[in-house]
Write a protein that holds these residues in place. Structure first.
Motif, PDB file in Angstrom:
ATOM      1  N   ASN A 169       0.832  -1.192   0.000  1.00  0.00           N
ATOM      2  CA  ASN A 169       0.000   0.000   0.000  1.00  0.00           C
ATOM      3  C   ASN A 169       0.877   1.258   0.000  1.00  0.00           C
ATOM      4  N   GLY A 170       0.263   2.346  -0.422  1.00  0.00           N
ATOM      5  CA  GLY A 170       0.991   3.612  -0.505  1.00  0.00           C
ATOM      6  C   GLY A 170       1.084   4.106  -1.940  1.00  0.00           C
ATOM      7  N   TYR A 171       0.035   3.846  -2.724  1.00  0.00           N
ATOM      8  CA  TYR A 171       0.075   4.141  -4.162  1.00  0.00           C
ATOM      9  C   TYR A 171      -1.154   4.952  -4.577  1.00  0.00           C
ATOM     10  N   ILE A 172      -1.285   5.143  -5.878  1.00  0.00           N
ATOM     11  CA  ILE A 172      -2.443   5.834  -6.449  1.00  0.00           C
ATOM     12  C   ILE A 172      -3.373   4.805  -7.089  1.00  0.00           C
ATOM     13  N   PRO A 173      -4.547   4.545  -6.492  1.00  0.00           N
ATOM     14  CA  PRO A 173      -5.552   3.709  -7.154  1.00  0.00           C
ATOM     15  C   PRO A 173      -6.325   4.540  -8.189  1.00  0.00           C
ATOM     16  N   GLU A 174      -6.640   3.944  -9.306  1.00  0.00           N
ATOM     17  CA  GLU A 174      -7.492   4.582 -10.307  1.00  0.00           C
ATOM     18  C   GLU A 174      -8.787   3.784 -10.403  1.00  0.00           C
ATOM     19  N   VAL A 175      -9.919   4.476 -10.279  1.00  0.00           N
ATOM     20  CA  VAL A 175     -11.237   3.839 -10.264  1.00  0.00           C
ATOM     21  C   VAL A 175     -12.010   4.257 -11.510  1.00  0.00           C
ATOM     22  N   THR A 176     -12.478   3.274 -12.245  1.00  0.00           N
ATOM     23  CA  THR A 176     -13.323   3.514 -13.416  1.00  0.00           C
ATOM     24  C   THR A 176     -14.750   3.097 -13.086  1.00  0.00           C
ATOM     25  N   VAL A 177     -15.694   3.985 -13.342  1.00  0.00           N
ATOM     26  CA  VAL A 177     -17.114   3.673 -13.139  1.00  0.00           C
ATOM     27  C   VAL A 177     -17.725   3.348 -14.490  1.00  0.00           C
ATOM     28  N   ASN A 178     -18.365   2.204 -14.559  1.00  0.00           N
ATOM     29  CA  ASN A 178     -18.977   1.755 -15.801  1.00  0.00           C
ATOM     30  C   ASN A 178     -20.445   2.163 -15.874  1.00  0.00           C
ATOM     31  N   ALA A 179     -21.027   2.060 -17.072  1.00  0.00           N
ATOM     32  CA  ALA A 179     -22.407   2.506 -17.276  1.00  0.00           C
ATOM     33  C   ALA A 179     -23.397   1.751 -16.399  1.00  0.00           C
ATOM     34  N   ASP A 180     -23.077   0.503 -16.040  1.00  0.00           N
ATOM     35  CA  ASP A 180     -23.988  -0.290 -15.209  1.00  0.00           C
ATOM     36  C   ASP A 180     -23.724  -0.101 -13.718  1.00  0.00           C
ATOM     37  N   GLN A 181     -22.945   0.927 -13.361  1.00  0.00           N
ATOM     38  CA  GLN A 181     -22.644   1.266 -11.974  1.00  0.00           C
ATOM     39  C   GLN A 181     -21.690   0.282 -11.306  1.00  0.00           C
ATOM     40  N   THR A 182     -21.037  -0.562 -12.077  1.00  0.00           N
ATOM     41  CA  THR A 182     -19.948  -1.364 -11.529  1.00  0.00           C
ATOM     42  C   THR A 182     -18.668  -0.540 -11.622  1.00  0.00           C
ATOM     43  N   THR A 183     -17.643  -0.988 -10.888  1.00  0.00           N
ATOM     44  CA  THR A 183     -16.378  -0.270 -10.886  1.00  0.00           C
ATOM     45  C   THR A 183     -15.216  -1.233 -11.109  1.00  0.00           C
ATOM     46  N   THR A 184     -14.151  -0.712 -11.665  1.00  0.00           N
ATOM     47  CA  THR A 184     -12.896  -1.455 -11.751  1.00  0.00           C
ATOM     48  C   THR A 184     -11.818  -0.598 -11.105  1.00  0.00           C
ATOM     49  N   VAL A 185     -10.897  -1.257 -10.401  1.00  0.00           N
ATOM     50  CA  VAL A 185      -9.855  -0.553  -9.661  1.00  0.00           C
ATOM     51  C   VAL A 185      -8.493  -1.124 -10.020  1.00  0.00           C
ATOM     52  N   VAL A 186      -7.541  -0.245 -10.305  1.00  0.00           N
ATOM     53  CA  VAL A 186      -6.143  -0.645 -10.462  1.00  0.00           C
ATOM     54  C   VAL A 186      -5.298   0.274  -9.587  1.00  0.00           C
ATOM     55  N   LYS A 187      -4.150  -0.234  -9.148  1.00  0.00           N
ATOM     56  CA  LYS A 187      -3.189   0.614  -8.449  1.00  0.00           C
ATOM     57  C   LYS A 187      -1.992   0.851  -9.361  1.00  0.00           C
ATOM     58  N   HIS A 188      -1.548   2.109  -9.384  1.00  0.00           N
ATOM     59  CA  HIS A 188      -0.434   2.470 -10.258  1.00  0.00           C
ATOM     60  C   HIS A 188       0.875   2.468  -9.454  1.00  0.00           C
ATOM     61  N   TYR A 189       1.487   1.301  -9.426  1.00  0.00           N
ATOM     62  CA  TYR A 189       2.727   1.115  -8.679  1.00  0.00           C
ATOM     63  C   TYR A 189       3.887   1.879  -9.315  1.00  0.00           C
ATOM     64  N   SER A 190       3.798   2.140 -10.619  1.00  0.00           N
ATOM     65  CA  SER A 190       4.882   2.854 -11.296  1.00  0.00           C
ATOM     66  C   SER A 190       4.885   4.343 -10.961  1.00  0.00           C
ATOM     67  N   MET A 191       3.867   4.822 -10.249  1.00  0.00           N
ATOM     68  CA  MET A 191       3.848   6.221  -9.824  1.00  0.00           C
ATOM     69  C   MET A 191       4.568   6.411  -8.496  1.00  0.00           C
ATOM     70  N   GLY A 192       5.087   5.317  -7.946  1.00  0.00           N
ATOM     71  CA  GLY A 192       5.906   5.417  -6.748  1.00  0.00           C
ATOM     72  C   GLY A 192       5.115   5.302  -5.467  1.00  0.00           C
ATOM     73  N   ARG A 193       5.800   4.822  -4.444  1.00  0.00           N
ATOM     74  CA  ARG A 193       5.199   4.664  -3.120  1.00  0.00           C
ATOM     75  C   ARG A 193       5.701   5.785  -2.207  1.00  0.00           C
ATOM     76  N   PHE A 194       4.777   6.606  -1.770  1.00  0.00           N
ATOM     77  CA  PHE A 194       5.065   7.644  -0.771  1.00  0.00           C
ATOM     78  C   PHE A 194       3.738   8.074  -0.162  1.00  0.00           C
ATOM     79  N   SER A 195       3.694   9.166   0.551  1.00  0.00           N
ATOM     80  CA  SER A 195       2.474   9.563   1.263  1.00  0.00           C
ATOM     81  C   SER A 195       1.562  10.337   0.323  1.00  0.00           C
ATOM     82  N   HIS A 196       0.838   9.582  -0.501  1.00  0.00           N
ATOM     83  CA  HIS A 196       0.025  10.181  -1.549  1.00  0.00           C
ATOM     84  C   HIS A 196      -1.186  10.917  -0.980  1.00  0.00           C
ATOM     85  N   GLU A 197      -1.125  12.233  -0.981  1.00  0.00           N
ATOM     86  CA  GLU A 197      -2.263  13.059  -0.624  1.00  0.00           C
ATOM     87  C   GLU A 197      -3.239  13.162  -1.794  1.00  0.00           C
TER      88      GLU A 197
END
Length: 718
Positions: free
Chosen positions: A257-285
């Motif tokens: 943990n310590g990354y930027i998750p990206e959340v996509t909302v689909n038309a049917d109100q479901t979601t998909t989540v990925v974490k972008h580990y290549s953006m680095g681990r630090f105290s992401h505000e």
């Protein structure tokens, strides 16, 4: 600069961004009818700070947006705060702020054995309100919108003990109905977002909406992997893993943990989540994306933190790119300081590469050798989360793993500045090529190192405990420290203080330790391109009440537009421009009454009211500021019941006499045999002896009485 709007049967053109006043000679005669009334300028008019226990215990806005028209009239559009839901409310069977495990089940608070209850957050934070193409209509028949909201943490368990960091955080997806006529928002459904595929959600603070309509979340306060390896009980990793897995034998991994998750909302109100580990681990505000859709600037919250930039390989795809860290080359120590920025390349990676290191179970000791004094081959650094002087050397072959799993430590070894303090929100101004960054407390590691004991002392500004919001100028054709071209036209080159708080030597009568009519401890930032305004939300231990401010970047006027309950933080700030023809400022509040600095007996009085308003201080609130017209609506609503007029100016222009009574703060308007009487802050007026209800109470703004435009016009034209 913007073009003034053309009107024809109340149909208007969308203006070019900007609020500058245009002289008549600048208006193209072939486009604008001479007789049409246009918008000349706009400005936010702030409200006074709360002064009574009732005001200090609630969330409200008494501000307005003033519009000056080319015919000389001035109308005021009152702002109001509307609550969508509280964090402990249930919407269609789901409690908004409930904490869930990896199976989606509520995590139970058993601190009171006889009364087990679900853990529910009192700390709603980031909002992203947006529209999803193809979404089904709501049952109310309005426009279907999506609202993603963070629940950052849980302040206390049922027994009153701290629960901060011990329970996995959560996010909700709320289906919002937008009334097509009024723009009013209403929550119709709510679901929890599933983070089971990315090791849960760790302390999500602020967030942002990407230009491609996804949500970038955050995970701040990265656990110290070195400390965890030495003694796992010294971090939240263990309790987090046990609660997330619902397994007392579960063992956590600080690098998960310590990354930027990206959340996509689909038309049917479901979601998909990925974490972008290549953006680095630090105290992401927060992560904020530039208009090129590949350059990202971050807030790194904590002490001895770092300014990072990420440039993705491909626009709209944050799964691979190059991470950079800034070197602060100081030019001035005044007004929060000013510096030229040099960018040091940390490394290039893909999400998959960095995730493979996590899956291997790499530990801190796999990445670094350590020493306890100046030793040849070791670099002396000081960074968050340790906050202590360390001597480190990267083990051979572990450079990439160290660069992204320990981005701040690795950056410090390379010479990047790790002296920022409480780096919070980020906003972007596309037209002017600016980023804005909030430094909540510009002190400590940002001051000159008087003892000379720190490894570096790049930042040496004058202390501003009340904090500073900085402006970062952006440029293209930039090279990094190693002489390589940076593949971005949005590289921050100069950083300087823009909006600065002012400390008080002694507390005032409310307990304020910073000037009440200036910002204190800026946190959330959001920028409106249409209104040319930077919105600033506070997380202050120096103000009796935290506020949201509007700062016009052209006139530099600062206006208070929202107050939240004492002890609460203003969070979830998002300026939403022209969403289906309506403007909003999303704004939440968390932990009301938790951090009050009021003196007694005022503190006790306010505390009692907050407990009544917010369920014994166990609920935060999700909502928005309404009443901000779009440029089209400024014309359409000019004489409607949605606007206020300057009473004296309008009345005297129609030949009426105006008399002010200071004793009861009332105004009497006389025109012929007709008389109108109104009191300040009264929701009604008396016209020819009959009481008339007002859409908005009369108020004082800029030392002038404002009253409902429609009511005043009806009186004057009878």
């Amino acid at each position: 600069m913007k073009l003034l709007q053309k009107t024809s049967s109340k149909k208007v053109l969308t203006p070019i961004l900007g609020l500058a006043i245009l002289a008549p000679s600048m208006i193209p005669s072939t486009t604008y009818a001479a007789e049409s009334v246009q918008v000349k300028s706009v400005e936010f008019v702030g409200m006074a700070a709360p002064s009574t226990p009732q005001e200090m215990a609630q969330v409200y806005s008494g501000a307005s947006l003033h519009v000056t028209y080319t015919d000389g009239t001035v109308k005021s559009f009152p702002l109001t705060y509307k609550t969508l839901f509280k964090s402990d409310e249930s919407i269609n069977g789901t409690i908004a702020g409930v904490a869930i495990d990896k199976s989606g089940k509520p995590i139970m608070d058993t601190s009171v054995a006889s009364n087990p209850v679900p853990f529910v957050s009192d700390a709603p934070d980031s909002n992203s309100l947006f529209q999803i193409e193809g979404a089904a209509p709501t049952a109310k028949g309005g426009n279907p919108l999506a609202l993603l909201t963070h629940y950052e943490y849980i302040t206390a368990n049922n027994s009153g003990s701290s629960a901060y960091g011990l329970v996995p955080a959560s996010m909700s997806l709320t289906t919002i109905d937008q009334n097509k006529s009024t723009g009013e928002l209403a929550a119709t459904d709510l679901k929890k977002v599933d983070f089971s595929g990315v090791d849960g959600l760790w302390i999500p603070c602020n967030g942002s909406l990407t230009p491609w309509n996804t949500h970038l979340s955050s995970e701040e306060y990265d656990a110290d992997a070195r400390e965890y390896e030495a003694d796992p009980t010294k971090t939240y990793i263990g309790p987090f893993a046990k609660a997330w897995n619902q397994d007392d034998k579960a063992v956590g991994n600080p690098y998960a943990n310590g990354y930027i998750p990206e959340v996509t909302v689909n038309a049917d109100q479901t979601t998909t989540v990925v974490k972008h580990y290549s953006m680095g681990r630090f105290s992401h505000e927060i992560a904020r994306v530039a208009p090129d859709m590949k350059t990202v600037i971050f807030g790194d919250d904590g002490g001895n933190t770092m300014l990072f930039m990420y440039v993705a390989d491909t626009a709209k795809d944050l799964s691979s790119g190059t991470l950079y860290a800034a070197k602060w080359n100081q030019v001035s120590d005044d007004n929060g300081g000013m510096a030229n920025l040099q960018w040091i390349p940390i490394g290039h990676a893909t999400d998959a590469e960095i995730k493979s290191y996590i899956d291997k179970g790499l530990k801190f000791s796999d990445l670094f050798e350590t020493a306890d004094k100046d030793t040849e081959g070791f670099t002396k650094i000081k960074t968050y989360p340790s906050g202590k002087v360390e001597w480190l050397k990267v083990k051979p072959g572990m450079e990439k793993a160290a660069a992204f799993l320990e981005a701040r430590r690795y950056g410090a070894i390379l010479g990047a500045t790790s002296e920022f303090n409480k780096m919070e929100g980020v906003a972007v101004n596309a037209k002017d090529n600016k980023f804005y960054i909030a430094m909540s407390y510009a002190e400590k590691s940002m001051e000159k190192d008087a003892k000379g004991s720190d490894p570096t002392d790049d930042i040496q500004i004058k202390k501003v405990k009340a904090g500073v919001t900085y402006e970062l100028s952006l440029g293209g054709d930039q090279k990094d420290r190693d002489g390589h071209a940076i593949n971005s036209d949005y590289v921050p080159t100069v950083m300087k203080g823009l909006v600065v708080g002012k400390d008080l030597a002694n507390a005032d009568s409310k307990g304020n330790m910073a000037v009440e009519d200036l910002i204190a401890n800026p946190d959330n930032l959001s920028y409106s391109e249409e209104l040319r305004t930077l919105f600033i939300g506070e997380d202050s231990g120096l103000h009796a009440n935290n506020f949201v401010w509007a700062y016009n970047i052209d006139t530099h006027k600062l206006s208070r537009i929202l107050s939240v309950p004492s002890g609460a933080e203003a969070t979830g700030l998002q300026a939403v421009d022209n969403l289906n023809g309506f403007n909003y400022i999303m704004s939440n509040l968390q932990h009301p009454g938790d951090e009050m600095i009021l003196p007694e007996p005022l503190k006790g009085q306010v505390d009692a009211i907050i407990s009544q308003n917010f369920d014994n201080k166990k609920a935060g609130s999700v909502g928005y500021i309404s009443g901000i017209p779009t440029f089209s609506q400024m014309i359409e609503w000019k004489d409607s019941d949605k606007s206020l007029s300057v009473l004296r100016d309008e009345a005297e222009a129609h030949g009426a006499a105006v008399k002010w009574n200071d004793a009861d703060r009332s105004v009497t308007v006389t025109k012929g045999s007709h008389k109108l009487q109104v009191k300040i802050n009264d929701g009604s007026a008396v016209i020819d002896g009959k009481t008339v209800q007002l859409p908005y109470s009369a108020r004082i703004e800029n030392e002038k009485t404002m009253i409902s435009s429609s009511v005043l016009a009806s009186f004057l034209n009878q």
